[in-house]
Scaffold this active site. Structure first.
Site, PDB file in Angstrom:
ATOM      1  CE  LYS A   1       2.084  -4.395   2.331  1.00 35.56           C
ATOM      2  NZ  LYS A   1       1.082  -4.983   1.785  1.00 35.56           N
TER       3      LYS A   1
ATOM      4  CD  GLU B   1       8.797  -2.705   4.545  1.00 37.93           C
ATOM      5  OE1 GLU B   1       8.965  -1.746   3.805  1.00 37.93           O
ATOM      6  OE2 GLU B   1       8.422  -3.821   4.274  1.00 37.93           O
TER       7      GLU B   1
ATOM      8  CG  HIS C   1       3.808   5.050  -1.081  1.00 35.35           C
ATOM      9  ND1 HIS C   1       5.083   4.796  -0.809  1.00 35.35           N
ATOM     10  CD2 HIS C   1       3.389   5.908   0.162  1.00 35.35           C
ATOM     11  CE1 HIS C   1       5.501   5.688   0.282  1.00 35.35           C
ATOM     12  NE2 HIS C   1       4.426   6.240   0.889  1.00 35.35           N
TER      13      HIS C   1
ATOM     14  NE  ARG D   1      -2.949  -7.031  -6.823  1.00 37.88           N
ATOM     15  CZ  ARG D   1      -2.221  -5.983  -7.006  1.00 37.88           C
ATOM     16  NH1 ARG D   1      -1.712  -6.069  -8.390  1.00 37.88           N
ATOM     17  NH2 ARG D   1      -1.689  -5.171  -6.409  1.00 37.88           N
TER      18      ARG D   1
END
Length: 647
Positions: free
Chosen positions: A116, A200, A235, A297
């Site tokens: 990431k 983040e 999440h 994907r």
């Protein structure tokens, strides 16, 4: 065109790929572990190969076994599905090196977007907006804590190699950071073999918007519009829809074009998803939507995109992998109506969403909609894999039509004795916020208490269910003891009961009666009204039980006799005995015998169905027994820890 295909996956995605491959005339090969020997994807494939024990790390995650299976069966190509090895660049390279076709993006593209921190740096260079945060190499707890403090809380800790909600923690206060960091790193190491994290800024009222992109080997990249996946719990996505509510054409053009730029920046081939986080406190504006990550994907929620575009994304994958150009250009793609998908999980919302494991004795899914599943009645939900049972997918001419269809579908689910989140999802779909499109990732948490509360059948439904059970066509069920109002016992058999579903039913006896039976697994005494006919709104009859549902009810209630398949609770006992709520692996033991503990303090962490579950002290006390160690496999109901109340 590829002529034979091995699917390196299991469950509903393997069945989904087999369906398209068969329609294209492609021979399919399945792989399976011990736990999946009788699974649906094994039955549906043209050929199946056993690849090892039940744990995924010994079967579905062993690339060498999968490549060997492809070679042994003469398969030309490997489709990884999603999860497992689908975003493993080393595996993709090994497939290609073995002379097989990899149905997925280039290994370099997977690597570019798999980490990431590196992906965000690349997106910044490509002019794609990203959220503020920390992407540094210094992974010391002290540096990460300092960076989190500087960013400001709430902050998200995310595994650099993560995805699917794994290795992610929301921290709302500085004092909680280090514990959350340790848990996140543990889960990341277990799931991805890499415990590095990034930070983040957590966006208040965030919405999760993602764009489906597709590239080919001829330099073409298109988008297939956006999906809204904001309804999440821990999440993990619960309900997805396409297009996103409130999305204007102006904002759609900006976000989708940014997604195409992101895909082109890594020379992307195949199906992929660019995920964005949007500030949902107002309108969806381009300057308040930021890149989060790319999933290299096919996505779990790809059916909603297929429903609004008329495109079979698996067919596109197979054609692109065979060297063909994209079947359609951007100007040929358009949005038709609205689609929604609900993920039906084997879990018990009323007990903290604990996974529910066992055999599917009753398994009935709604008719008239698209169902994606990898199980059948009589099959079992295993502790080794993800708890998703099925995806319920609907399409409507507009959002409200799709919402109502999905709401009705959730109400029609009939599964026992395994618990599911069907009632939970029906309640979620019925909320004012969802009905008006006012969604964000915090909606479920804000409404959680009302969403997880089980619907209690009223006296009318209880009486109807009891009478239906008494009048059950199976004589063994009809001839059951009924307790009379004076405490005596008499038999009420089919011969003494007049019942016609079209006209109602009544007991012929003059007196009221009480019958003892099990409703949704709980034994209770129910008063029967023998004074007049009573007809339930909806009912179903199965071999050893009946289901009754009110016209306006969200849940169907199951009536059976107490000796017939009554669920037992294996949660933490009130005497301080902490029992394993499901089979799993102990990932951490955070106390020792003799330690003082406080109410709510985490004692043991159990990993099951790819998620961690913390087990806490029920009250202040002392640890008197500790019967497990880290890494131990335990079965449901195993005593893990015992706490005695403090004097």
């Amino acid at each position: 065109m590829i002529q034979s295909l091995l699917i390196a996956n299991r469950g509903e995605i393997a069945c989904r790929i087999i369906r398209t491959a068969r329609a294209m005339g492609i021979r399919t090969v399945a792989v399976f572990s011990d736990a999946d020997a009788k699974a649906l994807h094994v039955r549906q494939a043209d050929e199946a190969v056993h690849i090892g024990p039940s744990p995924a790390r010994e079967s579905y995650l062993v690339g060498e076994k999968i490549i060997a299976a492809a070679k042994a069966t003469g398969a030309e190509a490997i489709h990884p599905g999603y999860g497992f090895l689908s975003e493993n660049a080393d595996f993709a390279e090994a497939v290609i090196a073995a002379g097989l076709v990899w149905v997925g993006p280039k290994p370099d593209s997977i690597r570019a977007m798999g980490l990431k921190d590196a992906a965000k740096a690349r997106m910044i260079a490509a002019g794609v907006p990203v959220t503020p945060g920390y992407l540094g190499e210094d992974q010391s707890p002290e540096r990460l804590q300092a960076e989190a403090d500087a960013i400001g809380y709430p902050v998200l800790i995310k595994a650099v190699a993560g995805g699917g909600g794994k290795g992610m923690r929301l921290v709302e206060a500085a004092g909680d950071f280090l514990d959350a960091l340790a848990s996140c790193k543990r889960e990341a190491a277990s799931s991805f073999g890499d415990d590095r994290v990034l930070l983040e800024k957590y966006i208040l009222s965030p919405r999760h918007i993602e764009v489906q992109v597709f590239g080919d080997t001829h330099g073409n990249v298109v988008h297939l519009f956006e999906r809204d996946c904001s309804l999440q719990r821990r999440h993990q996505k619960v309900i997805e829809e396409a297009p996103a509510p409130g999305m204007t054409e102006f904002t759609r053009a900006a976000v989708c074009s940014a997604a195409v730029r992101a895909a082109k920046a890594v020379d992307y081939v195949g199906a992929g998803t660019i995920e964005f986080i949007a500030d949902g406190s107002g309108h969806l504006d381009p300057d308040r939507i930021w890149f989060m990550e790319m999933n290299t994907r096919l996505q779990v929620e790809h059916p909603v995109t297929e429903e609004i575009t008329g495109v079979d994304l698996v067919e596109w994958q197979l054609r692109v992998a065979s060297g063909e150009p994209l079947p359609l250009q951007q100007y040929e793609l358009s949005i038709n109506g609205h689609a929604m998908e609900a993920r039906l999980y084997a879990e018990d919302p009323a007990k903290g969403f604990l996974p529910s494991i066992g055999q599917l004795d009753t398994f009935a899914l709604p008719y008239g909609i698209r169902i994606e599943t990898g199980v059948i009645g009589g099959g079992a939900v295993s502790s080794f894999y993800d708890p998703m049972i099925a995806k319920l997918v609907v399409h409507g001419s507009d959002r409200e039509e799709a919402r109502v269809r999905l709401y009705d579908a959730c109400r029609e689910v009939r599964i026992q004795p395994v618990h599911t989140n069907a009632e939970f999802m029906a309640k979620l779909l019925a909320t004012h916020e969802f009905a008006t499109g006012n969604v964000d990732t915090g909606l479920i948490e804000r409404r959680l208490d009302s969403l997880v509360e089980r619907e209690v059948p009223d006296a009318r439904i209880l009486s109807a269910g009891a009478l239906l059970l008494l009048a059950h066509p199976d004589k063994r069920l009809a001839e059951q003891p009924v307790l009379s109002s004076d405490g005596g016992r008499e038999w009420v058999a089919s011969a003494s009961t007049s019942w016609n579903p079209l006209f109602g039913f009544r007991l012929n006896a003059a007196a009221n009666h009480t019958v003892r039976l099990a409703v949704d697994g709980q034994t209770m005494d129910i008063d029967l009204d023998a004074t007049g006919p009573l007809e339930p709104d909806h009912y179903d009859i199965e071999r050893d039980a009946v289901w009754v549902q009110a016209e306006d009810g969200l849940a169907a209630h199951r009536f059976t006799w107490p000796s017939s398949n009554v669920a037992q609770d294996s949660a933490s006992a009130g005497d301080g005995a902490i029992l394993a709520p499901m089979p799993g692996r102990v990932t951490s033991v955070e106390v020792a015998a003799g330690d003082p503990v406080t109410k709510g303090q985490r004692l043991v962490t159990l990993e099951a169905m790819k998620m961690e579950h913390g087990l806490a002290a029920p009250f202040d006390g002392i640890v008197t027994e500790l019967d497990v160690t880290q890494g131990m496999q335990v079965s449901e109901g195993t005593l893990l820890v015992k706490v005695e109340k403090a004097e």
